[in-house]
Scaffold this motif. Structure first.
Motif, PDB file in Angstrom:
ATOM      1  N   ASP A 252       0.830  -1.209   0.000  1.00  0.00           N
ATOM      2  CA  ASP A 252       0.000   0.000   0.000  1.00  0.00           C
ATOM      3  C   ASP A 252       0.862   1.255   0.000  1.00  0.00           C
ATOM      4  O   ASP A 252       0.554   2.238  -0.701  1.00  0.00           O
ATOM      5  N   ALA A 253       1.953   1.217   0.741  1.00  0.00           N
ATOM      6  CA  ALA A 253       2.841   2.391   0.802  1.00  0.00           C
ATOM      7  C   ALA A 253       3.424   2.703  -0.553  1.00  0.00           C
ATOM      8  O   ALA A 253       3.465   3.868  -0.978  1.00  0.00           O
ATOM      9  N   PHE A 254       3.854   1.660  -1.272  1.00  0.00           N
ATOM     10  CA  PHE A 254       4.423   1.908  -2.599  1.00  0.00           C
ATOM     11  C   PHE A 254       3.354   2.350  -3.578  1.00  0.00           C
ATOM     12  O   PHE A 254       3.604   3.163  -4.461  1.00  0.00           O
ATOM     13  N   SER A 255       2.148   1.835  -3.421  1.00  0.00           N
ATOM     14  CA  SER A 255       1.062   2.265  -4.314  1.00  0.00           C
ATOM     15  C   SER A 255       0.732   3.730  -4.100  1.00  0.00           C
ATOM     16  O   SER A 255       0.508   4.487  -5.062  1.00  0.00           O
ATOM     17  N   LEU A 256       0.692   4.130  -2.842  1.00  0.00           N
ATOM     18  CA  LEU A 256       0.386   5.527  -2.550  1.00  0.00           C
ATOM     19  C   LEU A 256       1.528   6.436  -2.961  1.00  0.00           C
ATOM     20  O   LEU A 256       1.305   7.569  -3.407  1.00  0.00           O
ATOM     21  N   GLN A 257       2.728   5.957  -2.797  1.00  0.00           N
ATOM     22  CA  GLN A 257       3.884   6.799  -3.121  1.00  0.00           C
ATOM     23  C   GLN A 257       3.992   7.062  -4.600  1.00  0.00           C
ATOM     24  O   GLN A 257       4.397   8.143  -5.027  1.00  0.00           O
ATOM     25  N   THR A 258       3.603   6.134  -5.397  1.00  0.00           N
ATOM     26  CA  THR A 258       3.754   6.300  -6.839  1.00  0.00           C
ATOM     27  C   THR A 258       2.588   7.048  -7.475  1.00  0.00           C
ATOM     28  O   THR A 258       2.630   7.331  -8.679  1.00  0.00           O
ATOM     29  N   ALA A 300      -7.688  18.944   2.616  1.00  0.00           N
ATOM     30  CA  ALA A 300      -6.578  18.157   2.080  1.00  0.00           C
ATOM     31  C   ALA A 300      -6.578  16.749   2.682  1.00  0.00           C
ATOM     32  O   ALA A 300      -6.278  15.739   2.036  1.00  0.00           O
ATOM     33  N   GLU A 301      -6.955  16.698   4.019  1.00  0.00           N
ATOM     34  CA  GLU A 301      -6.998  15.395   4.681  1.00  0.00           C
ATOM     35  C   GLU A 301      -8.077  14.509   4.069  1.00  0.00           C
ATOM     36  O   GLU A 301      -7.856  13.313   3.810  1.00  0.00           O
ATOM     37  N   GLN A 302      -9.261  15.110   3.845  1.00  0.00           N
ATOM     38  CA  GLN A 302     -10.350  14.346   3.248  1.00  0.00           C
ATOM     39  C   GLN A 302      -9.977  13.857   1.841  1.00  0.00           C
ATOM     40  O   GLN A 302     -10.237  12.683   1.473  1.00  0.00           O
ATOM     41  N   ALA A 303      -9.355  14.755   1.094  1.00  0.00           N
ATOM     42  CA  ALA A 303      -8.930  14.341  -0.254  1.00  0.00           C
ATOM     43  C   ALA A 303      -7.879  13.240  -0.188  1.00  0.00           C
ATOM     44  O   ALA A 303      -7.863  12.280  -0.987  1.00  0.00           O
ATOM     45  N   LEU A 304      -6.987  13.376   0.829  1.00  0.00           N
ATOM     46  CA  LEU A 304      -5.927  12.386   0.995  1.00  0.00           C
ATOM     47  C   LEU A 304      -6.503  11.029   1.370  1.00  0.00           C
ATOM     48  O   LEU A 304      -6.131   9.986   0.806  1.00  0.00           O
ATOM     49  N   LEU A 305      -7.464  11.011   2.320  1.00  0.00           N
ATOM     50  CA  LEU A 305      -8.058   9.740   2.732  1.00  0.00           C
ATOM     51  C   LEU A 305      -8.895   9.107   1.615  1.00  0.00           C
ATOM     52  O   LEU A 305      -8.891   7.885   1.436  1.00  0.00           O
ATOM     53  N   ALA A 306      -9.594   9.987   0.918  1.00  0.00           N
ATOM     54  CA  ALA A 306     -10.417   9.457  -0.183  1.00  0.00           C
ATOM     55  C   ALA A 306      -9.547   8.839  -1.286  1.00  0.00           C
ATOM     56  O   ALA A 306      -9.851   7.769  -1.823  1.00  0.00           O
ATOM     57  N   ARG A 307      -8.451   9.546  -1.596  1.00  0.00           N
ATOM     58  CA  ARG A 307      -7.553   9.018  -2.644  1.00  0.00           C
ATOM     59  C   ARG A 307      -6.870   7.740  -2.171  1.00  0.00           C
ATOM     60  O   ARG A 307      -6.701   6.764  -2.927  1.00  0.00           O
ATOM     61  N   GLY A 308      -6.492   7.723  -0.896  1.00  0.00           N
ATOM     62  CA  GLY A 308      -5.843   6.525  -0.376  1.00  0.00           C
ATOM     63  C   GLY A 308      -6.778   5.335  -0.378  1.00  0.00           C
ATOM     64  O   GLY A 308      -6.384   4.203  -0.702  1.00  0.00           O
ATOM     65  N   THR A 310      -9.239   4.928  -2.345  1.00  0.00           N
ATOM     66  CA  THR A 310      -9.416   4.516  -3.753  1.00  0.00           C
ATOM     67  C   THR A 310      -8.258   3.637  -4.216  1.00  0.00           C
ATOM     68  O   THR A 310      -8.450   2.635  -4.923  1.00  0.00           O
ATOM     69  N   LEU A 311      -7.048   3.996  -3.786  1.00  0.00           N
ATOM     70  CA  LEU A 311      -5.873   3.263  -4.262  1.00  0.00           C
ATOM     71  C   LEU A 311      -5.736   1.904  -3.585  1.00  0.00           C
ATOM     72  O   LEU A 311      -5.423   0.908  -4.248  1.00  0.00           O
ATOM     73  N   VAL A 312      -5.951   1.847  -2.276  1.00  0.00           N
ATOM     74  CA  VAL A 312      -5.713   0.588  -1.564  1.00  0.00           C
ATOM     75  C   VAL A 312      -6.965  -0.268  -1.469  1.00  0.00           C
ATOM     76  O   VAL A 312      -6.897  -1.439  -1.093  1.00  0.00           O
ATOM     77  N   GLY A 313      -8.131   0.335  -1.748  1.00  0.00           N
ATOM     78  CA  GLY A 313      -9.345  -0.452  -1.758  1.00  0.00           C
ATOM     79  C   GLY A 313      -9.948  -0.666  -0.406  1.00  0.00           C
ATOM     80  O   GLY A 313     -10.844  -1.529  -0.260  1.00  0.00           O
ATOM     81  N   ARG A 314      -9.539   0.096   0.629  1.00  0.00           N
ATOM     82  CA  ARG A 314     -10.108  -0.035   1.958  1.00  0.00           C
ATOM     83  C   ARG A 314      -9.901   1.296   2.685  1.00  0.00           C
ATOM     84  O   ARG A 314      -9.035   2.103   2.297  1.00  0.00           O
ATOM     85  N   ASN A 317      -6.274   4.798   7.641  1.00  0.00           N
ATOM     86  CA  ASN A 317      -6.070   5.581   8.871  1.00  0.00           C
ATOM     87  C   ASN A 317      -4.933   6.549   8.615  1.00  0.00           C
ATOM     88  O   ASN A 317      -3.813   6.130   8.332  1.00  0.00           O
ATOM     89  N   LEU A 318      -5.259   7.849   8.731  1.00  0.00           N
ATOM     90  CA  LEU A 318      -4.259   8.869   8.374  1.00  0.00           C
ATOM     91  C   LEU A 318      -3.045   8.817   9.287  1.00  0.00           C
ATOM     92  O   LEU A 318      -1.910   8.935   8.830  1.00  0.00           O
ATOM     93  N   GLU A 319      -3.280   8.587  10.572  1.00  0.00           N
ATOM     94  CA  GLU A 319      -2.163   8.578  11.515  1.00  0.00           C
ATOM     95  C   GLU A 319      -1.205   7.428  11.195  1.00  0.00           C
ATOM     96  O   GLU A 319       0.020   7.605  11.143  1.00  0.00           O
ATOM     97  N   ASN A 320      -1.779   6.219  10.979  1.00  0.00           N
ATOM     98  CA  ASN A 320      -0.912   5.081  10.638  1.00  0.00           C
ATOM     99  C   ASN A 320      -0.281   5.250   9.266  1.00  0.00           C
ATOM    100  O   ASN A 320       0.849   4.817   9.027  1.00  0.00           O
ATOM    101  N   LEU A 321      -1.064   5.865   8.404  1.00  0.00           N
ATOM    102  CA  LEU A 321      -0.559   6.073   7.049  1.00  0.00           C
ATOM    103  C   LEU A 321       0.680   6.949   7.068  1.00  0.00           C
ATOM    104  O   LEU A 321       1.661   6.652   6.403  1.00  0.00           O
ATOM    105  N   ILE A 322       0.604   8.019   7.851  1.00  0.00           N
ATOM    106  CA  ILE A 322       1.734   8.948   7.890  1.00  0.00           C
ATOM    107  C   ILE A 322       2.867   8.392   8.741  1.00  0.00           C
ATOM    108  O   ILE A 322       4.041   8.520   8.417  1.00  0.00           O
TER     109      ILE A 322
END
Length: 476
Positions: A252-258, A300-308, A310-314, A317-322
């Motif tokens: 998931d980290a690599f998917s989000l990073q790219t 920005a947080e909402q957009a970030l969570l929504a995009r994440g 979408t990418l990971v399919g689930r 959590n922003l805190e764990n994500l960061i």
């Protein structure tokens, strides 16, 4: 009176005996003269007859032949000896019957422009305990007797050849029927085999062999892939333990990073968060600038969570994500950690690829084994059809071979005859034989003379006995 009879009878005894002796002498001379005259007349008046003799042989040996047909079978024939059928049967007697038959004699007589009566019948003799026959013809001249023998042999051979041809034709008709039947069966077998091959798709045993080889090769490949999969799984587990993250998290980290959009939203969130910290240190929380910056950060947080998500399919959590998935840290150990994350994802990709490859091979093996099972069942039917075809080919080929061999073997029931002694050209007549005639006349003279002498002696003895008896009575 008695004395007169005795005196008159005694002189008559000598006279009577002398007369009877002369009678017997004259009878003997007349009889012998008649015998010799008849013998001379027979020699003089009987036309000479010449005999031409010849000898033929019926070979007693049998013969056989065998023809091998590679991959099909063999055909053979046997021509047994004509003398081995039975002790009560002799083919020479059959040949003797044919030789004396009317068609042979008429055909031979026609060659010499004679009638059958003028041509006559030969004297045929079967020599016991041999395979030999002697034939004798008589003629008015040596040439005629020899010509009769030659014409007879030609007519005899023609008659035998006629019988042989009739036998061959009858056999050929029977063989031809069998050949036609075998050919029809062969065509039916070929058609059935061709139809089954076209319907089943199985043409030869090589297909099953190739299919088996392919299955074994796929099994070897699967074993190698499973071994690689086990190695990859062990490596993946070790990396996950070292990083304390799962492969899913690393992926998931690599998917989000790219993802550029996610990175832009992350940048906006980071910038808004940093600005909000600065503004909150200067202004109260209700300050319009702080409220505006906080709204910007929340957006920005909402957009970030929504995009994440979408990418990971689930949900993310922003805190764990960061905190846990930020592999692009600028710390000194950021690059090695990123490399480990990348390796973990790569290993997981390899593991998934090997699993997918193994599953694909398992599916292929199952399909091929199912096809092999079907082909094995079809192979049984194919083998049966092939055996039928081979049997039909063997029957057809052997029948055809026997037909050809039968045509060349024309001496089965009528063996070939061999002329051991050609018809002879006689140099002296066989009848009349002067020596035999003179010998017969001499023997006849001897017998007649002996008989007359014996009759004369018997008559003399009887009359002497009567005379003595009469004389004795007179004296008394």
């Amino acid at each position: 009176m008695t004395k007169y009879i005795e005196v008159s009878a005694y002189p008559g005894k000598s006279t009577a005996n002398q007369g009877r002796w002369q009678n017997y002498l004259l009878l003997g001379i007349a009889t012998n003269l008649a015998l010799w005259v008849l013998a001379l007349l027979y020699i003089k008046l009987t036309p000479p007859t010449y005999s031409s003799s010849s000898t033929i042989n019926l070979p007693g040996g049998g013969s056989n032949a065998s023809v091998n047909l590679p991959g099909i079978g063999q055909a053979s024939y046997e021509n047994s000896s004509p003398y081995t059928f039975s002790a009560t049967q002799d083919p020479r007697e059959n040949y003797k019957f044919i030789a004396l038959s009317e068609p042979v004699l008429k055909s031979a007589a026609a060659q010499l422009n004679m009638s059958a009566q003028e041509f006559g019948e030969p004297r045929v003799k079967v020599v016991d305990n041999t395979t030999v026959m002697t034939i004798e013809f008589r003629g008015a001249s040596p040439q005629e007797a020899q010509q009769k023998s030659v014409a007879f042999y030609k007519a005899f051979e023609d008659r035998l050849n006629e019988f042989r041809q009739q036998e061959v034709l009858k056999k050929e008709v029977g063989f031809q029927r069998a050949l036609n039947s075998a050919q029809q069966k062969l065509q039916v077998s070929q058609q059935r085999l061709s139809n089954y091959k076209a319907r089943s798709g199985l043409n030869s045993e090589a297909q099953i062999s190739d299919l088996t080889s392919n299955i074994e090769q796929l099994r070897r490949q699967r074993a190698e892939i499973v071994a690689q999969q086990q190695q990859t799984t062990a490596r993946f587990r070790q990396l996950s333990a070292n990083l304390k993250v799962s492969s899913e998290q690393a992926s998931d980290a690599f998917s989000l990073q790219t993802d550029q959009i996610f990175q832009q939203n992350l940048k906006n969130y980071s910038d808004a968060s940093a600005a909000l910290v600065v503004l909150e240190s200067k202004f109260l929380p209700d300050h319009p600038t702080v409220v505006a910056e906080r709204a910007k950060r929340d957006a920005a947080e909402q957009a970030l969570l929504a995009r994440g998500q979408t990418l990971v399919g689930r949900p993310v959590n922003l805190e764990n994500l960061i905190k846990q998935l930020n592999v692009s840290s600028n710390s000194s150990n950021g690059t090695p950690r990123e490399a480990l994350y990348q390796e973990l994802v790569t290993v997981q990709s390899e593991q998934k690829g090997l699993i997918a490859q193994a599953q694909t091979i398992d599916q292929q093996i199952a399909e091929l084994e199912n096809r092999l099972k079907n082909l094995a069942q079809q192979q049984t039917t194919l083998d049966a059809l092939k055996r039928d075809l081979q049997v039909a080919e063997a029957v057809f080929s052997s029948t055809l071979t026997r037909l050809d061999i039968g045509k060349s073997n024309a001496f089965g029931s009528y063996p070939l005859i061999q002329i051991l002694q050609e018809p002879s050209l006689p140099d002296s007549p066989s009848q009349p034989k002067k020596s035999y005639t003179f010998l017969g006349a001499a023997m006849g003279s001897l017998f007649v003379t002996t008989g007359i002498v014996l009759l004369w002696l018997r008559d003399r003895k009887r009359r002497t006995f009567h005379d003595e008896l009469y004389y004795t009575r007179v004296e008394k």
